[in-house]
Design a protein around this motif. Structure first.
Motif, PDB file in Angstrom:
ATOM      1  N   THR A 154       0.819  -1.214   0.000  1.00 45.75           N
ATOM      2  CA  THR A 154       0.000   0.000   0.000  1.00 45.75           C
ATOM      3  C   THR A 154       0.855   1.268   0.000  1.00 45.75           C
ATOM      4  O   THR A 154       0.344   2.349   0.289  1.00 45.75           O
ATOM      5  CB  THR A 154      -0.935   0.029   1.219  1.00 45.75           C
ATOM      6  OG1 THR A 154      -0.150  -0.018   2.411  1.00 45.75           O
ATOM      7  CG2 THR A 154      -1.911  -1.143   1.183  1.00 45.75           C
ATOM      8  N   ALA A 155       2.133   1.127  -0.314  1.00 46.86           N
ATOM      9  CA  ALA A 155       3.049   2.272  -0.313  1.00 46.86           C
ATOM     10  C   ALA A 155       3.726   2.389  -1.671  1.00 46.86           C
ATOM     11  O   ALA A 155       3.712   1.452  -2.465  1.00 46.86           O
ATOM     12  CB  ALA A 155       4.105   2.099   0.773  1.00 46.86           C
ATOM     13  N   ASP A 156       4.312   3.545  -1.913  1.00 45.02           N
ATOM     14  CA  ASP A 156       5.119   3.707  -3.114  1.00 45.02           C
ATOM     15  C   ASP A 156       6.478   3.027  -2.938  1.00 45.02           C
ATOM     16  O   ASP A 156       7.001   2.420  -3.862  1.00 45.02           O
ATOM     17  CB  ASP A 156       5.320   5.197  -3.423  1.00 45.02           C
ATOM     18  CG  ASP A 156       4.005   5.897  -3.704  1.00 45.02           C
ATOM     19  OD1 ASP A 156       3.145   5.297  -4.382  1.00 45.02           O
ATOM     20  OD2 ASP A 156       3.826   7.030  -3.230  1.00 45.02           O
ATOM     21  N   THR A 157       7.044   3.150  -1.735  1.00 46.67           N
ATOM     22  CA  THR A 157       8.361   2.583  -1.430  1.00 46.67           C
ATOM     23  C   THR A 157       8.405   2.181   0.039  1.00 46.67           C
ATOM     24  O   THR A 157       7.876   2.890   0.891  1.00 46.67           O
ATOM     25  CB  THR A 157       9.479   3.627  -1.680  1.00 46.67           C
ATOM     26  OG1 THR A 157       9.388   4.082  -3.026  1.00 46.67           O
ATOM     27  CG2 THR A 157      10.847   3.043  -1.430  1.00 46.67           C
ATOM     28  N   LEU A 158       9.048   1.057   0.312  1.00 45.69           N
ATOM     29  CA  LEU A 158       9.293   0.643   1.687  1.00 45.69           C
ATOM     30  C   LEU A 158      10.738   0.157   1.766  1.00 45.69           C
ATOM     31  O   LEU A 158      11.122  -0.783   1.072  1.00 45.69           O
ATOM     32  CB  LEU A 158       8.348  -0.485   2.117  1.00 45.69           C
ATOM     33  CG  LEU A 158       8.530  -0.988   3.551  1.00 45.69           C
ATOM     34  CD1 LEU A 158       8.129   0.101   4.555  1.00 45.69           C
ATOM     35  CD2 LEU A 158       7.721  -2.251   3.786  1.00 45.69           C
TER      36      LEU A 158
ATOM     37  N   HIS B  44       4.647   7.076   0.980  1.00 46.46           N
ATOM     38  CA  HIS B  44       3.405   6.936   0.209  1.00 46.46           C
ATOM     39  C   HIS B  44       2.907   8.341  -0.110  1.00 46.46           C
ATOM     40  O   HIS B  44       2.411   9.062   0.772  1.00 46.46           O
ATOM     41  CB  HIS B  44       2.370   6.151   1.012  1.00 46.46           C
ATOM     42  CG  HIS B  44       1.106   5.887   0.270  1.00 46.46           C
ATOM     43  ND1 HIS B  44       1.062   5.246  -0.951  1.00 46.46           N
ATOM     44  CD2 HIS B  44      -0.181   6.185   0.575  1.00 46.46           C
ATOM     45  CE1 HIS B  44      -0.198   5.169  -1.358  1.00 46.46           C
ATOM     46  NE2 HIS B  44      -0.966   5.732  -0.449  1.00 46.46           N
ATOM     47  N   ALA B  45       3.057   8.748  -1.346  1.00 44.90           N
ATOM     48  CA  ALA B  45       2.755  10.124  -1.759  1.00 44.90           C
ATOM     49  C   ALA B  45       1.312  10.518  -1.490  1.00 44.90           C
ATOM     50  O   ALA B  45       1.035  11.664  -1.133  1.00 44.90           O
ATOM     51  CB  ALA B  45       3.081  10.310  -3.246  1.00 44.90           C
ATOM     52  N   ALA B  46       0.373   9.592  -1.651  1.00 46.35           N
ATOM     53  CA  ALA B  46      -1.048   9.918  -1.497  1.00 46.35           C
ATOM     54  C   ALA B  46      -1.573   9.656  -0.086  1.00 46.35           C
ATOM     55  O   ALA B  46      -2.782   9.680   0.136  1.00 46.35           O
ATOM     56  CB  ALA B  46      -1.865   9.107  -2.508  1.00 46.35           C
ATOM     57  N   SER B  47      -0.680   9.423   0.866  1.00 48.24           N
ATOM     58  CA  SER B  47      -1.115   9.118   2.232  1.00 48.24           C
ATOM     59  C   SER B  47      -1.903  10.272   2.836  1.00 48.24           C
ATOM     60  O   SER B  47      -1.561  11.436   2.670  1.00 48.24           O
ATOM     61  CB  SER B  47       0.104   8.830   3.113  1.00 48.24           C
ATOM     62  OG  SER B  47      -0.307   8.648   4.444  1.00 48.24           O
ATOM     63  N   THR B  48      -2.932   9.928   3.568  1.00 45.93           N
ATOM     64  CA  THR B  48      -3.725  10.953   4.260  1.00 45.93           C
ATOM     65  C   THR B  48      -3.223  11.196   5.680  1.00 45.93           C
ATOM     66  O   THR B  48      -3.684  12.115   6.343  1.00 45.93           O
ATOM     67  CB  THR B  48      -5.211  10.540   4.316  1.00 45.93           C
ATOM     68  OG1 THR B  48      -5.306   9.275   4.987  1.00 45.93           O
ATOM     69  CG2 THR B  48      -5.801  10.445   2.923  1.00 45.93           C
ATOM     70  N   ILE B  49      -2.279  10.360   6.165  1.00 42.36           N
ATOM     71  CA  ILE B  49      -1.745  10.566   7.514  1.00 42.36           C
ATOM     72  C   ILE B  49      -0.353  11.184   7.490  1.00 42.36           C
ATOM     73  O   ILE B  49      -0.095  12.132   8.201  1.00 42.36           O
ATOM     74  CB  ILE B  49      -1.764   9.269   8.345  1.00 42.36           C
ATOM     75  CG1 ILE B  49      -1.080   8.111   7.620  1.00 42.36           C
ATOM     76  CG2 ILE B  49      -3.163   8.887   8.721  1.00 42.36           C
ATOM     77  CD1 ILE B  49      -0.959   6.852   8.443  1.00 42.36           C
ATOM     78  N   SER B  50       0.537  10.671   6.693  1.00 45.27           N
ATOM     79  CA  SER B  50       1.885  11.206   6.545  1.00 45.27           C
ATOM     80  C   SER B  50       2.550  10.500   5.374  1.00 45.27           C
ATOM     81  O   SER B  50       2.456   9.279   5.265  1.00 45.27           O
ATOM     82  CB  SER B  50       2.700  10.983   7.819  1.00 45.27           C
ATOM     83  OG  SER B  50       4.001  11.493   7.662  1.00 45.27           O
TER      84      SER B  50
END
Length: 152
Positions: free
Chosen positions: A34-38, A75-81
């Motif tokens: 669910t992330a762009d990069t981890l 995660h570029a589109a994250s609503t938390i950070s």
């Protein structure tokens, strides 16, 4: 793919590897999906008086006393950070984890894990994001974002 190299192999007790450690690894895969990069750093520790077992060739091999993961997630589109950081340390003793779930007692900030182990993880983060942003990521309490990290 890099996790399947033999240089990434350590001795793990089956009841640890197949249970609580498998849960932590599944949580990391879920976070990655669910992330762009981890970015994840994984390793083990040895006690000052490690236990040894004999391998099939007759060599004595130390058994790790603990395992850790340090992770930075973008995660570029994250609503938390957009940037999150978390670290985890588990004693290599499955009896300490009867529920097989990762709880707040196994999680900590990256900074806390760095102090515990004497290792500086993500050394390039300040150059990429700036010292203040990197420090904020490395001091985050992962329990604040428990759903992202699978903490119960």
């Amino acid at each position: 793919q890099q996790t399947y190299y033999y240089t990434n192999a350590t001795l793990q007790m089956a009841d640890f590897n197949g249970h609580v450690w498998a849960t932590l690894e599944a949580n990391m895969r879920s976070s990655a999906s669910t992330a762009d990069t981890l970015y994840v750093v994984t390793g083990c520790t040895l006690s000052s008086s490690p236990k040894y077992i004999e391998d099939p060739s007759g060599h004595m091999v130390p058994v790790p006393s603990g395992y850790f993961k340090a992770a930075v997630r973008y995660h570029a589109a994250s609503t938390i950070s957009q940037w999150l950081g978390a670290a985890f340390y588990l004693d290599h003793d499955a009896s300490k984890y009867p529920s097989e779930q990762i709880t707040a007692s196994e999680s900590m900030s990256i900074d806390e894990l760095e102090v515990k182990l004497g290792i500086d993880f993500f050394v390039n983060l300040p150059a990429k994001l700036g010292a203040d942003k990197a420090a904020a990521i490395e001091t985050q309490n992962p329990d604040m974002y428990s759903s992202v990290w699978g903490i119960r």
